[in-house]
Every structure is written in structure tokens, then in C-alpha cells.
Scaffold this motif. Structure first.
Motif, PDB file in Angstrom:
ATOM      1  N   LEU A  81       0.819  -1.218   0.000  1.00  0.00           N
ATOM      2  CA  LEU A  81       0.000   0.000   0.000  1.00  0.00           C
ATOM      3  C   LEU A  81       0.850   1.264   0.000  1.00  0.00           C
ATOM      4  CD1 LEU A  81      -2.981  -0.685   2.455  1.00  0.00           C
ATOM      5  CD2 LEU A  81      -3.062  -0.463  -0.031  1.00  0.00           C
ATOM      6  N   ARG A  82       2.172   1.124   0.225  1.00  0.00           N
ATOM      7  CA  ARG A  82       3.061   2.298   0.308  1.00  0.00           C
ATOM      8  C   ARG A  82       2.635   3.221   1.453  1.00  0.00           C
ATOM      9  NH1 ARG A  82       5.925  -1.019  -2.788  1.00  0.00           N
ATOM     10  NH2 ARG A  82       5.577  -0.807  -5.019  1.00  0.00           N
ATOM     11  N   ASP A  83       2.957   4.493   1.328  1.00  0.00           N
ATOM     12  CA  ASP A  83       2.723   5.423   2.433  1.00  0.00           C
ATOM     13  C   ASP A  83       2.431   6.798   1.838  1.00  0.00           C
ATOM     14  OD1 ASP A  83       2.541   6.161   5.096  1.00  0.00           O
ATOM     15  OD2 ASP A  83       4.577   5.538   5.615  1.00  0.00           O
ATOM     16  N   PRO A 113       5.773  -4.795   4.434  1.00  0.00           N
ATOM     17  CA  PRO A 113       6.469  -3.812   5.261  1.00  0.00           C
ATOM     18  C   PRO A 113       7.639  -3.110   4.566  1.00  0.00           C
ATOM     19  CG  PRO A 113       7.372  -5.985   5.679  1.00  0.00           C
ATOM     20  CD  PRO A 113       6.356  -6.143   4.566  1.00  0.00           C
ATOM     21  N   ASN A 114       7.753  -3.228   3.226  1.00  0.00           N
ATOM     22  CA  ASN A 114       8.961  -2.685   2.569  1.00  0.00           C
ATOM     23  C   ASN A 114       8.831  -1.199   2.233  1.00  0.00           C
ATOM     24  OD1 ASN A 114       7.072  -3.312   0.538  1.00  0.00           O
ATOM     25  ND2 ASN A 114       8.659  -3.661  -1.001  1.00  0.00           N
ATOM     26  N   LEU A 115       8.531  -0.413   3.281  1.00  0.00           N
ATOM     27  CA  LEU A 115       8.550   1.043   3.114  1.00  0.00           C
ATOM     28  C   LEU A 115       9.994   1.510   3.201  1.00  0.00           C
ATOM     29  CD1 LEU A 115       5.641   2.034   5.568  1.00  0.00           C
ATOM     30  CD2 LEU A 115       5.511   1.438   3.133  1.00  0.00           C
ATOM     31  N   CYS A 160       7.852  -7.559 -12.882  1.00  0.00           N
ATOM     32  CA  CYS A 160       7.669  -7.662 -11.431  1.00  0.00           C
ATOM     33  C   CYS A 160       8.652  -8.707 -10.927  1.00  0.00           C
ATOM     34  CB  CYS A 160       6.233  -8.098 -11.106  1.00  0.00           C
ATOM     35  SG  CYS A 160       5.834  -9.727 -11.770  1.00  0.00           S
ATOM     36  N   LEU A 161       8.736  -8.850  -9.622  1.00  0.00           N
ATOM     37  CA  LEU A 161       9.614  -9.864  -9.025  1.00  0.00           C
ATOM     38  C   LEU A 161       8.824 -10.691  -8.030  1.00  0.00           C
ATOM     39  CD1 LEU A 161      12.812  -7.693  -8.563  1.00  0.00           C
ATOM     40  CD2 LEU A 161      12.524  -9.611 -10.134  1.00  0.00           C
ATOM     41  N   PRO A 162       8.953 -12.006  -8.036  1.00  0.00           N
ATOM     42  CA  PRO A 162       9.722 -12.771  -9.013  1.00  0.00           C
ATOM     43  C   PRO A 162       9.164 -12.558 -10.423  1.00  0.00           C
ATOM     44  CG  PRO A 162       9.088 -14.138  -7.133  1.00  0.00           C
ATOM     45  CD  PRO A 162       8.349 -12.855  -7.005  1.00  0.00           C
ATOM     46  N   PRO A 204       2.089  -0.688  -6.504  1.00  0.00           N
ATOM     47  CA  PRO A 204       2.048   0.519  -7.321  1.00  0.00           C
ATOM     48  C   PRO A 204       3.393   1.240  -7.414  1.00  0.00           C
ATOM     49  CG  PRO A 204       1.003   0.889  -5.167  1.00  0.00           C
ATOM     50  CD  PRO A 204       1.330  -0.571  -5.240  1.00  0.00           C
ATOM     51  N   HIS A 205       3.720   1.633  -8.631  1.00  0.00           N
ATOM     52  CA  HIS A 205       4.869   2.523  -8.880  1.00  0.00           C
ATOM     53  C   HIS A 205       4.396   3.598  -9.848  1.00  0.00           C
ATOM     54  CE1 HIS A 205       8.168   0.112  -7.123  1.00  0.00           C
ATOM     55  NE2 HIS A 205       7.503  -0.948  -7.541  1.00  0.00           N
ATOM     56  N   ALA A 206       4.940   4.787  -9.708  1.00  0.00           N
ATOM     57  CA  ALA A 206       4.608   5.860 -10.651  1.00  0.00           C
ATOM     58  C   ALA A 206       5.046   5.442 -12.049  1.00  0.00           C
ATOM     59  CB  ALA A 206       5.321   7.150 -10.245  1.00  0.00           C
ATOM     60  N   CYS A 242      11.174  -0.010 -12.367  1.00  0.00           N
ATOM     61  CA  CYS A 242      10.892  -0.694 -11.098  1.00  0.00           C
ATOM     62  C   CYS A 242      10.022  -1.930 -11.322  1.00  0.00           C
ATOM     63  CB  CYS A 242      10.116   0.225 -10.166  1.00  0.00           C
ATOM     64  SG  CYS A 242      11.071   1.606  -9.620  1.00  0.00           S
ATOM     65  N   ALA A 243      10.148  -2.877 -10.394  1.00  0.00           N
ATOM     66  CA  ALA A 243       9.342  -4.101 -10.432  1.00  0.00           C
ATOM     67  C   ALA A 243       8.030  -3.885  -9.697  1.00  0.00           C
ATOM     68  CB  ALA A 243      10.117  -5.238  -9.768  1.00  0.00           C
ATOM     69  N   GLY A 244       6.941  -4.305 -10.292  1.00  0.00           N
ATOM     70  CA  GLY A 244       5.670  -4.233  -9.576  1.00  0.00           C
ATOM     71  C   GLY A 244       4.513  -4.051 -10.538  1.00  0.00           C
TER      72      GLY A 244
HETATM   73  O1  DOR Z   1       7.336  -6.801  -8.212  1.00  0.00           O
HETATM   74  C1  DOR Z   1       7.504  -6.580  -7.028  1.00  0.00           C
HETATM   75  N1  DOR Z   1       7.260  -5.371  -6.488  1.00  0.00           N
HETATM   76  N2  DOR Z   1       7.964  -7.555  -6.247  1.00  0.00           N
HETATM   77  C2  DOR Z   1       8.291  -7.360  -4.974  1.00  0.00           C
HETATM   78  O2  DOR Z   1       8.706  -8.290  -4.343  1.00  0.00           O
HETATM   79  C3  DOR Z   1       8.205  -6.002  -4.385  1.00  0.00           C
HETATM   80  C4  DOR Z   1       7.228  -5.180  -5.074  1.00  0.00           C
HETATM   81  C5  DOR Z   1       7.345  -3.723  -4.716  1.00  0.00           C
HETATM   82  O3  DOR Z   1       7.404  -3.405  -3.527  1.00  0.00           O
HETATM   83  O4  DOR Z   1       7.337  -2.889  -5.622  1.00  0.00           O
END
Ligand code: DOR
Ligand code: ZN
Length: 349
Positions: free
Chosen positions: A17-19, A41-43, A222-224, A254-256, A266-268
Motif C-alpha cells: 500500500l506504500r505510504d 512492510p517494505n517502506l 515484477c519480481l519474481p 504501485p509505482h509511478a 521498477c518491479a511491480g
Molecule cells: O514486483 C515486485 N514489487 N515484487 C516485490 O517483491 C516487491 C514489489 C514492490 O514493492 O514494488
């Protein structure tokens, strides 16, 4: 043909959800369709202590209240495992119900994983305390060794990290998150009921050709990373099998746009706006719509020790496909929702 599905209200067992402003922009999409969401929790900086988790949970709930969505949305918090995580902080946070799980990111595996784990030995005291108190470990199951090909990183993790960990701590319950391969499916089935696997909508719908043939599509990165078609088929088979250890975790991340459509993107994949339409499409194609409720609303809740929601959600199959979801505006940019590349006839009513 089934044209209407009423399901116990679904849960999403893996969500970013980001911040701040991004949280405000994206939270409504999840709150609309889901009861519980397991919040990653990867803020920056990460959510490491119970104090961090409590404060983040309050920010999420405040954002939901401001979003205008009236729902029973419940954020389930996780702690980011670091080599200095204090075992008693984890045990206390789980005992009070503040956290649901602890997340292991191998250092360098993905977005904001720099504070992750470099060696399992260094986190053994925390893992032992978790096993003793039945606290689930959620893992990003990829090795980060530079020599290992990116398409092999999940299989290598299972062989070199997951299997040894299971031998060392057989009582520890592990969610192998966002599995992407037949190896991941097998690891869950071989897990004696102690290993579960979450699966994303995008890994059920796209393979690496969709990402790379005819042009590179950064919104599928995205990852994986998405794998070859045979792996996608193994995931669909697992998700639609009705087996209790497979459930939905969207990994909506979400990424811009500018950060995705970039020389180093970015991955996502931001799939929250259309997750249920995508999953229904996959289950319909597999002639397994009767198994969808298990996957989206039942198996994950039971694994994490909760009652299945007594609220419901209804999906309807209409002649007209859903239009592509609108991009979500940010102050200077926007976020593009997942486009599965096929029409989505299932609508959430
Ligand atoms: O594609 C991904 N995006 N994989 C992840 O493990 C992290 C995530 C992210 O936080 O953007
Ligand atoms: Zn994730």
C-alpha cells in the motif's frame, strides 16, 4: 453458464500500500473489494518494529476513512525481518494481534530490500521464537546470488534456503509468497501442510512472452519475474485445484509510471483495481468457478487463523467487457493498473 457468483468477502494475503500520498491514492481500490489485506512492510525505511507497525496501521486506517469507501477493510500487519530484529518484540506483537506474520526479504531481492537478510544463521533466534509461538514466516523466495539466472532464482531458493530451513525448523509455518513456478507449486505440496503458497492474478494470466515478445512491456515487469508458459499453467492448476494451501496474494505493487517506463524500470504490477475480475476470468477458463471462493476467501483466512468473512461480494458476468481501469493520479505522475490483455467480462456488482 454461470453468470453470477456470490462469495464470502475475499482477502488479499500480500499487498503493497506504500505510504503518504501514494497510500491515499491506492487504498480505495483494495478497501472496495477485500476484507483483510496482509500489508507488506517494505517502506523506506521499512516497518521493522511493533512500534513502526502500529503507526503504519493507523496511517492506513486513517487513509481508508478519508477514501470514502465504507467497508470492513482490515489491514493485517507484518514486520520486516532484519538481522537485528528482536525476537521478543515479534512474539509480543503477534500475541497482541498487532502483526500477522514476519516477512523475509533476502537482501537485494527486490524493491526496498536493502535491509533484508544476508544469512539465515543470523536470524535463527527470531525464527526459533516464531516456530515456538506459531508465527508465520512469509518469504520472498528468490536467491540474490549474481551468478544465478533471474529465471532460476525461485527454484534455487527452494533448494538452497527453504528445504534446509524446513529441516532445521519443521514446526515453522512458511508462506512461499507469489509463487511463479512449478517448483514453487511442488514445494507447497511437499510441505506437510506447513508450507502455503500465495499466487498473484498477473502470474496466473501472463508469461514471459507477454512481457518480452513484440516489445518490452515494463508494466508486466515484477519480481519474481513472470516465467515460461508451462509454469503459468502449473500455477493455474494449483490455484484452481481446490487445495487448501494455495490462496490469493495479489502483490499489487504501485509505482509511478515514470519509475516503470524508464531505462531501469521498477518491479511491480498494480492489479488491485481489477483483481477479482482477473481471477474470475482465469477460473472460468479453467472451468473451476466453483473453486474460486476457496482460493480468494477461505484458504488464506484458515491458514492465518481467521474465520471466513461472513460478508459477501457478488460478481456478474456481463456481455460487455469491463473497460480498462483508469490510471490513478499522483501529484506529478500516475499509476497504470494491470492490463491483462484479454477482455474481462466479470464485474464486481
Ligand atoms: O514486483 C515486485 N514489487 N515484487 C516485490 O517483491 C516487491 C514489489 C514492490 O514493492 O514494488
Ligand atoms: Zn510483494
Amino acid at each position: 453458464m454461470t453468470t453470477r457468483l456470490t462469495l464470502a468477502r475475499p482477502d488479499d494475503w500480500h499487498l503493497h500500500l506504500r505510504d503518504g500520498a501514494t497510500l491515499e491514492s491506492v487504498v480505495a481500490a483494495s478497501a472496495r473489494d477485500f476484507h483483510r489485506c496482509l500489508i507488506m512492510p517494505n517502506l523506506v525505511p521499512p516497518v521493522v518494529t511493533s512500534t513502526d507497525a502500529q503507526a503504519y496501521k493507523e496511517r492506513i486506517l486513517a487513509a481508508v476513512a478519508r477514501s470514502g469507501v465504507d467497508s470492513d477493510f482490515t489491514p493485517m500487519m507484518t514486520l520486516y525481518l532484519t538481522e537485528s530484529t528482536n525476537p521478543s518484540d515479534v512474539v509480543d506483537a503477534a500475541a497482541t494481534g498487532l502483526i500477522q506474520a514476519v516477512k523475509l526479504y533476502p537482501a537485494g531481492a527486490t524493491t526496498n530490500s536493502d535491509s533484508g537478510v544476508t544469512s539465515m544463521d543470523r536470524v535463527m533466534p527470531v525464527l526459533e521464537a516464531m516456530a515456538a509461538n506459531d508465527i508465520v514466516l512469509c518469504v520472498h523466495g528468490e536467491v540474490t546470488t549474481p551468478e544465478v539466472d533471474i529465471f532460476d532464482r525461485e527454484a534455487r531458493f527452494i533448494e538452497t534456503v527453504l528445504h534446509p530451513l524446513r529441516q532445521r525448523l519443521p514446526e515453522l509455518r512458511v508462506t512461499l509468497e507469489h509463487i511463479t513456478t512449478a517448483d514453487g507449486v511442488q514445494a507447497v505440496r511437499d510441505g506437510d501442510g506447513q508450507v502455503a503458497g500465495s499466487i498473484t492474478p498477473h502470474h496466473l494470466m501472463i508469461n514471459r512472452n507477454h512481457m518480452l515478445v513484440g516489445g518490452i512491456r515494463p508494466h508486466y515487469y515484477c519480481l519474481p519475474i513472470v516465467k515460461r508458459e508451462a509454469h503459468r499453467q502449473a500455477l493455474v492448476q494449483a490455484a484452481t485445484s481446490g487445495e487448501a494451501r494455495f490462496f490469493l496474494g495479489t502483490d499489487s505493487a504501485p509505482h509511478a509510471r515514470g519509475a516503470k517506463e524508464s531505462a531501469c524500470g521498477c518491479a511491480g504490477v498494480f492489479n488491485a483495481p481489477n483483481t477479482l475480475s482477473c481471477v474470475a476470468t482465469v477460473f472460468e477458463q479453467a472451468e473451476a468457478l466453483d473453486k474460486m471462493e476457496g482460493f480468494v476467501s477461505v484458504h488464506g483466512a484458515r491458514w492465518y487463523g481467521h474465520e471466513v468473512s461472513d460478508a459477501t461480494i457478488t460478481l456478474e458476468r456481463r456481455e460487455d467487457a469491463r473497460s480498462l481501469d483508469p490510471c490513478v493520479a499522483l501529484e506529478q505522475d500516475d499509476i497504470q493498473p494491470f492490463d491483462p490483455g484479454v477482455p474481462l467480462y466479470w464485474h464486481v456488482v
